[in-house]
Motif scaffolding. Structure first.
Motif, PDB file in Angstrom:
ATOM      1  N   SER A  31      37.070  -1.622 -46.949  1.00 19.36           N
ATOM      2  CA  SER A  31      36.084  -0.760 -47.870  1.00 19.36           C
ATOM      3  C   SER A  31      34.950  -0.429 -47.119  1.00 19.36           C
ATOM      4  O   SER A  31      34.332  -1.478 -46.247  1.00 19.36           O
ATOM      5  CB  SER A  31      35.848  -1.083 -49.137  1.00 19.36           C
ATOM      6  OG  SER A  31      35.111  -2.202 -49.193  1.00 19.36           O
ATOM      7  N   GLY A  32      34.483   0.598 -46.949  1.00 18.79           N
ATOM      8  CA  GLY A  32      33.000   1.039 -46.308  1.00 18.79           C
ATOM      9  C   GLY A  32      33.047   2.415 -45.998  1.00 18.79           C
ATOM     10  O   GLY A  32      33.798   2.940 -46.474  1.00 18.79           O
ATOM     11  N   ARG A  33      31.990   2.890 -45.287  1.00 19.83           N
ATOM     12  CA  ARG A  33      31.886   4.422 -45.430  1.00 19.83           C
ATOM     13  C   ARG A  33      31.065   4.588 -44.145  1.00 19.83           C
ATOM     14  O   ARG A  33      29.987   3.878 -43.717  1.00 19.83           O
ATOM     15  CB  ARG A  33      31.014   4.611 -46.699  1.00 19.83           C
ATOM     16  CG  ARG A  33      30.835   6.186 -46.739  1.00 19.83           C
ATOM     17  CD  ARG A  33      30.196   6.428 -48.110  1.00 19.83           C
ATOM     18  NE  ARG A  33      29.658   7.897 -47.724  1.00 19.83           N
ATOM     19  CZ  ARG A  33      29.072   8.423 -48.846  1.00 19.83           C
ATOM     20  NH1 ARG A  33      28.725   7.716 -50.031  1.00 19.83           N
ATOM     21  NH2 ARG A  33      28.474   9.670 -48.641  1.00 19.83           N
ATOM     22  N   LEU A  34      31.394   5.812 -43.541  1.00 18.51           N
ATOM     23  CA  LEU A  34      30.694   6.392 -42.382  1.00 18.51           C
ATOM     24  C   LEU A  34      29.268   6.984 -42.833  1.00 18.51           C
ATOM     25  O   LEU A  34      29.688   7.945 -43.758  1.00 18.51           O
ATOM     26  CB  LEU A  34      31.560   7.080 -41.305  1.00 18.51           C
ATOM     27  CG  LEU A  34      31.036   7.375 -40.021  1.00 18.51           C
ATOM     28  CD1 LEU A  34      30.770   6.077 -39.189  1.00 18.51           C
ATOM     29  CD2 LEU A  34      32.053   8.522 -39.331  1.00 18.51           C
ATOM     30  N   ALA A  52      29.369  -3.159 -48.264  1.00 19.47           N
ATOM     31  CA  ALA A  52      28.611  -3.951 -49.132  1.00 19.47           C
ATOM     32  C   ALA A  52      28.653  -5.371 -48.374  1.00 19.47           C
ATOM     33  O   ALA A  52      29.539  -5.783 -47.884  1.00 19.47           O
ATOM     34  CB  ALA A  52      29.346  -4.055 -50.525  1.00 19.47           C
ATOM     35  N   PRO A  53      27.388  -6.044 -48.806  1.00 18.89           N
ATOM     36  CA  PRO A  53      27.473  -7.467 -48.252  1.00 18.89           C
ATOM     37  C   PRO A  53      28.564  -8.475 -48.508  1.00 18.89           C
ATOM     38  O   PRO A  53      29.117  -9.224 -47.563  1.00 18.89           O
ATOM     39  CB  PRO A  53      26.203  -7.997 -48.601  1.00 18.89           C
ATOM     40  CG  PRO A  53      25.374  -6.812 -49.095  1.00 18.89           C
ATOM     41  CD  PRO A  53      26.487  -5.863 -49.335  1.00 18.89           C
ATOM     42  N   GLU A  54      29.043  -8.518 -49.704  1.00 17.85           N
ATOM     43  CA  GLU A  54      30.307  -9.382 -50.271  1.00 17.85           C
ATOM     44  C   GLU A  54      31.503  -9.022 -49.457  1.00 17.85           C
ATOM     45  O   GLU A  54      32.425  -9.922 -48.944  1.00 17.85           O
ATOM     46  CB  GLU A  54      30.427  -9.362 -51.393  1.00 17.85           C
ATOM     47  CG  GLU A  54      30.729  -8.236 -52.306  1.00 17.85           C
ATOM     48  CD  GLU A  54      29.601  -7.340 -52.503  1.00 17.85           C
ATOM     49  OE1 GLU A  54      29.700  -6.303 -53.245  1.00 17.85           O
ATOM     50  OE2 GLU A  54      28.287  -7.711 -52.356  1.00 17.85           O
ATOM     51  N   GLN A  55      31.891  -7.502 -49.301  1.00 15.62           N
ATOM     52  CA  GLN A  55      32.902  -7.074 -48.464  1.00 15.62           C
ATOM     53  C   GLN A  55      32.777  -7.424 -46.865  1.00 15.62           C
ATOM     54  O   GLN A  55      33.706  -7.745 -46.130  1.00 15.62           O
ATOM     55  CB  GLN A  55      32.896  -5.475 -48.639  1.00 15.62           C
ATOM     56  CG  GLN A  55      33.416  -5.302 -49.799  1.00 15.62           C
ATOM     57  CD  GLN A  55      34.935  -5.635 -50.263  1.00 15.62           C
ATOM     58  OE1 GLN A  55      35.731  -5.590 -49.477  1.00 15.62           O
ATOM     59  NE2 GLN A  55      35.111  -6.187 -51.395  1.00 15.62           N
ATOM     60  N   TYR A  56      31.434  -7.222 -46.333  1.00 14.95           N
ATOM     61  CA  TYR A  56      31.362  -7.633 -45.040  1.00 14.95           C
ATOM     62  C   TYR A  56      31.739  -9.096 -44.827  1.00 14.95           C
ATOM     63  O   TYR A  56      32.331  -9.514 -43.786  1.00 14.95           O
ATOM     64  CB  TYR A  56      29.949  -7.438 -44.636  1.00 14.95           C
ATOM     65  CG  TYR A  56      29.635  -7.813 -43.095  1.00 14.95           C
ATOM     66  CD1 TYR A  56      30.389  -7.205 -41.965  1.00 14.95           C
ATOM     67  CD2 TYR A  56      28.910  -8.766 -42.798  1.00 14.95           C
ATOM     68  CE1 TYR A  56      30.088  -7.347 -40.820  1.00 14.95           C
ATOM     69  CE2 TYR A  56      28.683  -9.222 -41.529  1.00 14.95           C
ATOM     70  CZ  TYR A  56      29.474  -8.432 -40.580  1.00 14.95           C
ATOM     71  OH  TYR A  56      29.139  -9.092 -39.002  1.00 14.95           O
ATOM     72  N   GLU A  57      31.083  -9.958 -45.510  1.00 16.00           N
ATOM     73  CA  GLU A  57      31.365 -11.381 -45.489  1.00 16.00           C
ATOM     74  C   GLU A  57      32.970 -11.617 -45.601  1.00 16.00           C
ATOM     75  O   GLU A  57      33.423 -12.470 -44.737  1.00 16.00           O
ATOM     76  CB  GLU A  57      30.741 -12.264 -46.708  1.00 16.00           C
ATOM     77  CG  GLU A  57      29.165 -12.410 -46.305  1.00 16.00           C
ATOM     78  CD  GLU A  57      28.753 -12.987 -44.925  1.00 16.00           C
ATOM     79  OE1 GLU A  57      29.242 -13.724 -44.372  1.00 16.00           O
ATOM     80  OE2 GLU A  57      27.899 -12.389 -44.256  1.00 16.00           O
ATOM     81  N   GLN A  58      33.446 -11.145 -46.495  1.00 18.17           N
ATOM     82  CA  GLN A  58      34.855 -11.293 -46.690  1.00 18.17           C
ATOM     83  C   GLN A  58      35.910 -10.823 -45.544  1.00 18.17           C
ATOM     84  O   GLN A  58      36.819 -11.353 -45.350  1.00 18.17           O
ATOM     85  CB  GLN A  58      35.322 -10.577 -48.141  1.00 18.17           C
ATOM     86  CG  GLN A  58      36.853 -10.761 -48.628  1.00 18.17           C
ATOM     87  CD  GLN A  58      37.030 -10.173 -49.889  1.00 18.17           C
ATOM     88  OE1 GLN A  58      36.441  -9.072 -50.327  1.00 18.17           O
ATOM     89  NE2 GLN A  58      37.923 -10.885 -50.448  1.00 18.17           N
ATOM     90  N   ASN A  59      35.391  -9.679 -44.935  1.00 19.23           N
ATOM     91  CA  ASN A  59      36.132  -9.028 -43.742  1.00 19.23           C
ATOM     92  C   ASN A  59      35.555  -9.266 -42.235  1.00 19.23           C
ATOM     93  O   ASN A  59      35.784  -8.694 -41.360  1.00 19.23           O
ATOM     94  CB  ASN A  59      36.347  -7.600 -44.093  1.00 19.23           C
ATOM     95  CG  ASN A  59      37.019  -7.235 -45.348  1.00 19.23           C
ATOM     96  OD1 ASN A  59      38.174  -7.532 -45.464  1.00 19.23           O
ATOM     97  ND2 ASN A  59      36.440  -6.961 -46.307  1.00 19.23           N
ATOM     98  N   ARG A  60      34.785 -10.195 -42.276  1.00 16.10           N
ATOM     99  CA  ARG A  60      33.829 -10.367 -40.963  1.00 16.10           C
ATOM    100  C   ARG A  60      34.857 -10.522 -39.694  1.00 16.10           C
ATOM    101  O   ARG A  60      34.736  -9.910 -38.870  1.00 16.10           O
ATOM    102  CB  ARG A  60      32.842 -11.523 -41.028  1.00 16.10           C
ATOM    103  CG  ARG A  60      32.148 -11.729 -39.800  1.00 16.10           C
ATOM    104  CD  ARG A  60      31.347 -13.054 -39.905  1.00 16.10           C
ATOM    105  NE  ARG A  60      30.360 -13.137 -41.087  1.00 16.10           N
ATOM    106  CZ  ARG A  60      29.007 -12.918 -40.821  1.00 16.10           C
ATOM    107  NH1 ARG A  60      28.538 -13.080 -39.800  1.00 16.10           N
ATOM    108  NH2 ARG A  60      28.393 -13.224 -41.922  1.00 16.10           N
ATOM    109  N   ASP A  61      35.898 -11.333 -39.980  1.00 17.78           N
ATOM    110  CA  ASP A  61      36.729 -11.834 -38.840  1.00 17.78           C
ATOM    111  C   ASP A  61      37.588 -10.548 -38.412  1.00 17.78           C
ATOM    112  O   ASP A  61      37.884 -10.132 -37.483  1.00 17.78           O
ATOM    113  CB  ASP A  61      37.538 -12.843 -39.205  1.00 17.78           C
ATOM    114  CG  ASP A  61      36.513 -14.122 -39.438  1.00 17.78           C
ATOM    115  OD1 ASP A  61      35.839 -14.192 -38.656  1.00 17.78           O
ATOM    116  OD2 ASP A  61      37.037 -15.238 -39.896  1.00 17.78           O
ATOM    117  N   ALA A  62      37.982  -9.767 -39.635  1.00 18.26           N
ATOM    118  CA  ALA A  62      38.928  -8.764 -39.236  1.00 18.26           C
ATOM    119  C   ALA A  62      38.187  -7.656 -38.676  1.00 18.26           C
ATOM    120  O   ALA A  62      38.634  -6.887 -37.752  1.00 18.26           O
ATOM    121  CB  ALA A  62      39.477  -8.101 -40.631  1.00 18.26           C
TER     122      ALA A  62
END
Length: 78
Positions: A31-34, A52-62
């Motif tokens: 999830s995210g947005r341009l 969102a910060p929690e989504q970034y932390e969760q998906n950082r490696d991806a």
């Protein structure tokens, strides 16, 4: 008035990189947005990816595995 929230903002040197981020994140279910570059940031192409910060932390490696070059990562309340 809309309540401001914290986000992680990824900026890009080129519009092509920003659009690739949007397409690849959508394909991977990240999830995210341009968005247009917030005025608090100076960056190359004028577009950024907001997540969102929690989504970034969760998906950082991806996100790193996408191999899309970005200019900077900024935490910002917008």
């Amino acid at each position: 008035m809309r309540k401001k929230r914290d986000y992680v903002i990824l900026t890009f040197r080129t519009t092509t990189d920003a659009m690739a981020m949007e397409a690849q994140c959508a394909a991977c279910g990240i999830s995210g947005r341009l968005i247009p570059i917030p005025r608090e940031i100076t960056a190359g192409c004028g577009l950024a990816w907001r997540i969102a910060p929690e989504q970034y932390e969760q998906n950082r490696d991806a996100i790193a595995a996408l191999h899309i070059p970005f200019e900077q990562i900024v935490s910002l309340r917008i």
